[in-house]
Design an enzyme around this catalytic site. Structure first.
Site, PDB file in Angstrom:
ATOM      1  N   SER A  10       2.362   9.573  -2.766  1.00 24.63           N
ATOM      2  CA  SER A  10       1.165   9.061  -3.439  1.00 24.63           C
ATOM      3  C   SER A  10      -0.090   9.802  -3.004  1.00 24.63           C
ATOM      4  O   SER A  10      -0.940  10.151  -3.832  1.00 24.63           O
ATOM      5  CB  SER A  10       1.007   7.558  -3.179  1.00 24.63           C
ATOM      6  OG  SER A  10       0.871   7.290  -1.792  1.00 24.63           O
ATOM      7  N   HIS A  31       9.760  18.120  -1.855  1.00 29.88           N
ATOM      8  CA  HIS A  31      10.879  18.483  -0.980  1.00 29.88           C
ATOM      9  C   HIS A  31      12.202  18.578  -1.739  1.00 29.88           C
ATOM     10  O   HIS A  31      13.011  19.472  -1.491  1.00 29.88           O
ATOM     11  CB  HIS A  31      10.987  17.459   0.153  1.00 29.88           C
ATOM     12  CG  HIS A  31      12.142  17.685   1.075  1.00 29.88           C
ATOM     13  ND1 HIS A  31      12.269  18.830   1.820  1.00 29.88           N
ATOM     14  CD2 HIS A  31      13.233  16.921   1.368  1.00 29.88           C
ATOM     15  CE1 HIS A  31      13.377  18.763   2.547  1.00 29.88           C
ATOM     16  NE2 HIS A  31      13.980  17.625   2.277  1.00 29.88           N
ATOM     17  N   LYS A 105      -1.026  10.572   9.168  1.00 30.61           N
ATOM     18  CA  LYS A 105      -1.589   9.951  10.365  1.00 30.61           C
ATOM     19  C   LYS A 105      -0.461   9.491  11.280  1.00 30.61           C
ATOM     20  O   LYS A 105       0.371   8.684  10.884  1.00 30.61           O
ATOM     21  CB  LYS A 105      -2.480   8.766   9.973  1.00 30.61           C
ATOM     22  CG  LYS A 105      -3.680   9.185   9.116  1.00 30.61           C
ATOM     23  CD  LYS A 105      -4.331   8.015   8.421  1.00 30.61           C
ATOM     24  CE  LYS A 105      -5.448   8.496   7.494  1.00 30.61           C
ATOM     25  NZ  LYS A 105      -6.012   7.412   6.672  1.00 30.61           N
ATOM     26  N   SER A 138      -8.975   5.476   2.758  1.00 34.80           N
ATOM     27  CA  SER A 138      -8.778   6.176   1.481  1.00 34.80           C
ATOM     28  C   SER A 138      -7.415   5.871   0.876  1.00 34.80           C
ATOM     29  O   SER A 138      -6.522   6.719   0.904  1.00 34.80           O
ATOM     30  CB  SER A 138      -8.919   7.689   1.697  1.00 34.80           C
ATOM     31  OG  SER A 138      -8.124   8.119   2.797  1.00 34.80           O
ATOM     32  N   LYS A 191      -4.804   2.999  14.294  1.00 36.78           N
ATOM     33  CA  LYS A 191      -5.157   1.942  13.335  1.00 36.78           C
ATOM     34  C   LYS A 191      -3.929   1.408  12.608  1.00 36.78           C
ATOM     35  O   LYS A 191      -3.906   0.237  12.209  1.00 36.78           O
ATOM     36  CB  LYS A 191      -6.226   2.426  12.361  1.00 36.78           C
ATOM     37  CG  LYS A 191      -5.813   3.589  11.450  1.00 36.78           C
ATOM     38  CD  LYS A 191      -5.244   3.145  10.117  1.00 36.78           C
ATOM     39  CE  LYS A 191      -4.780   4.337   9.301  1.00 36.78           C
ATOM     40  NZ  LYS A 191      -4.216   3.934   8.006  1.00 36.78           N
ATOM     41  N   VAL A 279       6.837   5.421   3.451  1.00 39.86           N
ATOM     42  CA  VAL A 279       6.881   5.341   4.911  1.00 39.86           C
ATOM     43  C   VAL A 279       5.707   4.534   5.449  1.00 39.86           C
ATOM     44  O   VAL A 279       4.558   4.746   5.060  1.00 39.86           O
ATOM     45  CB  VAL A 279       6.859   6.756   5.528  1.00 39.86           C
ATOM     46  CG1 VAL A 279       6.788   6.684   7.050  1.00 39.86           C
ATOM     47  CG2 VAL A 279       8.087   7.542   5.085  1.00 39.86           C
ATOM     48  N   GLU A 281       3.813   4.529   8.548  1.00 40.54           N
ATOM     49  CA  GLU A 281       3.675   5.413   9.708  1.00 40.54           C
ATOM     50  C   GLU A 281       3.531   4.646  11.016  1.00 40.54           C
ATOM     51  O   GLU A 281       3.847   5.158  12.089  1.00 40.54           O
ATOM     52  CB  GLU A 281       2.469   6.340   9.526  1.00 40.54           C
ATOM     53  CG  GLU A 281       2.620   7.397   8.433  1.00 40.54           C
ATOM     54  CD  GLU A 281       3.442   8.596   8.877  1.00 40.54           C
ATOM     55  OE1 GLU A 281       4.131   8.504   9.913  1.00 40.54           O
ATOM     56  OE2 GLU A 281       3.390   9.618   8.179  1.00 40.54           O
TER      57      GLU A 281
END
Length: 334
Positions: A10, A31, A105, A138, A191, A279, A281
């Site tokens: 995304s 990928h 991140k 964002s 975060k 995912v 993270e």
């Protein structure tokens, strides 16, 4: 300007569309070849960003070497734990004048390294001064809808950060610069852990008081770790810190908050992950930061509690109780 975006999730798709809208010559690498063909045929990322048109001007690639050759900027938008293996696929390409902008991140699990440290380690032709990150509050869904968004481009080299700023800045996507790449990366990574904690609080059914406590004390943990690694304490007050922390802890778009909410409702980590198509993270970052903070002797009780809930099956309400009944302390200070 030729810009290559690696990763057609995304966020990668959103940034590719944004850059193409500015007139850049954009290549978007997927990928899996079958996914690349799907994107090329439909001009839409139905799996990860439905409803957003991918313009004809964006060239879809499944050959990563071909995708990166001749690029002025390469944007890495792959999951943090896949960054090293992705970079290794084109380590022999000449990149002496190329800027690498990481937008994922996280902290590398096996090494405890920031992702900006991984890039020049894998790509010998790339110096740390060529590396930047683009972080901040964002969500892809809002950026692709052209809603007002502000982010920060960080690099140890101000000139590099400013080039990234120029490449991405639009009337609805405002980009600031910062040379404290350490603080920006640590803030943007931690975060996600705090967002899991906030989601767990939601899942248990706690209210605004608990959420505010998690965000505020999470900010303190973020600052302690950043400073211990050489970052500036003020950086966590910026877009990659409190800005991204607030949006990730509160937003319905946040995968990490959602994962935490399901854990708080009593579901297992494995069950929650199996039902997510993107995912979160914060899961791998929790493990990496728990190990890193333990090694450095940095006090991060919320991170430790999330680690215990995710990987040691500690009941959520017990973990919260243990946090609340720790020894009383001063509010401020490291």
């Amino acid at each position: 300007m030729k810009i290559t975006v690696l990763g057609a999730g995304s966020w990668g798709t959103t940034l590719a569309v944004l850059l193409a809208g500015k007139g850049a010559s954009v290549r978007l690498w997927a990928h899996r070849p079958e996914f690349a063909r799907e994107l090329e045929a439909s001009h839409e990322n139905v799996r990860y960003l439905p409803g957003v048109t991918i313009p004809d001007s964006i060239r879809i690639e499944d050959d990563i070497v071909r995708a990166v050759q001749g690029a002025s900027i390469i944007v890495t938008a792959v999951p943090s734990q896949a960054l090293r293996e992705t970079l290794a696929l084109f380590r022999d390409v000449s990149l002496s004048d190329t800027i690498i902008v990481n937008v994922a991140k996280g902290i590398e699990l096996d090494t405890g390294k920031r992702l900006s440290e991984v890039i020049p380690e894998v790509l010998p032709a790339v110096s740390p001064a060529q590396v930047a990150v683009l972080y901040g509050p964002s969500h892809a869904e809002e950026v692709s809808d052209k809603q007002p968004t502000t982010v920060v481009a960080a690099s140890s080299c101000l000139e590099t950060a400013e080039k990234v700023q120029e490449a991405f800045h639009t009337s609805m996507f405002r980009v600031y610069v910062n040379t404290d790449i350490i603080g920006v990366e640590i803030a943007g990574s931690v975060k996600n852990i705090i967002a899991i904690a906030a989601g767990i609080s939601d899942g248990i059914g706690y209210g605004d008081n608990a959420k505010a406590a998690i965000i505020t004390r999470g900010l303190a943990e973020m600052s302690r770790l950043a400073v211990s690694l050489g970052g500036e304490p003020m950086t966590v007050s910026g877009l990659s810190g409190i800005g991204d922390l607030v949006v990730t802890c509160l937003s319905r778009h946040s995968r990490n908050r959602y994962l935490g909410e399901q854990i708080g409702k009593g579901r297992s980590l494995e069950e929650v992950i199996s039902h997510m198509n993107m995912v979160a993270e914060g899961v791998s970052t929790t493990k990496a930061v728990f190990s890193l903070s333990s090694r450095l002797g940095v006090d991060m009780p919320i991170t430790s509690a999330v680690y215990e809930m995710l990987f040691e099956n500690k009941p959520a309400e017990q973990a919260i109780l243990d946090l609340m009944t720790r020894e009383p302390k001063k509010e401020l200070g490291y």
